[in-house]
Design a protein around this motif. Sequence first.
Motif, short mmCIF file in Angstrom:
data_model
loop_
_atom_site.label_atom_id
_atom_site.label_comp_id
_atom_site.label_asym_id
_atom_site.label_seq_id
_atom_site.Cartn_x
_atom_site.Cartn_y
_atom_site.Cartn_z
N ASP A 80 -0.65 -16.61 56.20
CA ASP A 80 -0.95 -15.57 55.31
C ASP A 80 -1.81 -15.13 54.37
OD1 ASP A 80 1.85 -13.45 56.47
OD2 ASP A 80 2.32 -15.29 56.50
N LEU A 81 -2.14 -16.76 53.51
CA LEU A 81 -3.13 -17.33 52.29
C LEU A 81 -2.83 -18.94 53.14
CD1 LEU A 81 -4.25 -16.10 49.94
CD2 LEU A 81 -2.10 -17.91 49.28
N ARG A 90 -6.05 -13.49 53.89
CA ARG A 90 -6.26 -14.36 51.96
C ARG A 90 -6.68 -15.67 51.71
NH1 ARG A 90 -1.96 -11.04 53.89
NH2 ARG A 90 -2.62 -8.85 53.07
N MET A 146 -7.88 -18.24 48.58
CA MET A 146 -7.88 -18.59 47.02
C MET A 146 -8.03 -20.22 46.94
SD MET A 146 -5.35 -17.88 44.40
CE MET A 146 -4.03 -16.27 44.85
N GLY A 176 -13.51 -11.20 49.43
CA GLY A 176 -12.26 -11.01 49.26
C GLY A 176 -11.75 -12.10 48.32
N ALA A 177 -12.10 -13.23 48.52
CA ALA A 177 -11.51 -14.54 48.18
C ALA A 177 -11.74 -14.20 46.99
CB ALA A 177 -12.55 -15.49 48.55
N LYS A 178 -10.75 -15.33 45.87
CA LYS A 178 -10.00 -15.63 44.89
C LYS A 178 -10.50 -16.82 44.22
CE LYS A 178 -7.26 -13.78 41.06
NZ LYS A 178 -8.43 -12.96 40.14
N MET A 222 -1.82 -11.19 46.27
CA MET A 222 -2.63 -11.18 47.06
C MET A 222 -2.13 -11.08 48.43
SD MET A 222 -5.56 -14.37 47.02
CE MET A 222 -6.90 -13.34 48.19
N ILE A 223 -0.90 -11.83 48.77
CA ILE A 223 -0.66 -10.93 49.62
C ILE A 223 0.47 -9.61 49.78
CG2 ILE A 223 1.95 -11.92 50.66
CD1 ILE A 223 0.76 -15.18 50.25
N ALA A 257 -0.82 -7.00 48.55
CA ALA A 257 -1.90 -6.02 48.44
C ALA A 257 -2.21 -6.09 50.05
CB ALA A 257 -4.06 -7.20 48.91
#
Length: 118
Positions: free
Chosen positions: A46-47, A74, A76, A95-97, A115-116, A118
């Motif tokens: 998921d991330l 997602r 990060m 879209g990366a943070k 983030m998750i 969203a």
Amino acid sequence: MPRILLAEDDDSLRGFLARALERAGYDVVACPDGDDAALRLDEAWDLLLTDIVMPGLDGIELARQAAARHPGLRIMFITGFAAVALAAGESAPAGAKVLSKPIHLREIVSEVERMIAA
């Protein structure tokens, strides 16, 4: 339970991050570098939470490979280098943070939750 692939070469930070995210209800697989994390990219995530500067495969390339295999994943980044953070913002998948160290664990958990969700 959302799954997080964590790549961080600092042993103590990796442990702190993994424990904080697990306490927040996430399934975390923690890898000591980008090379090890890349071996896990075929799994469902998921991330991706990754340091940028690591020996071997860096976080930017890891993120590119992950995004190519899992469009919409997602991503990060965390980094202790301001110049690297600026460059990452330009070269990272859309879209990366990017979060700069030092950062409080609660802030990372909050950003992951946002983030998750969203």
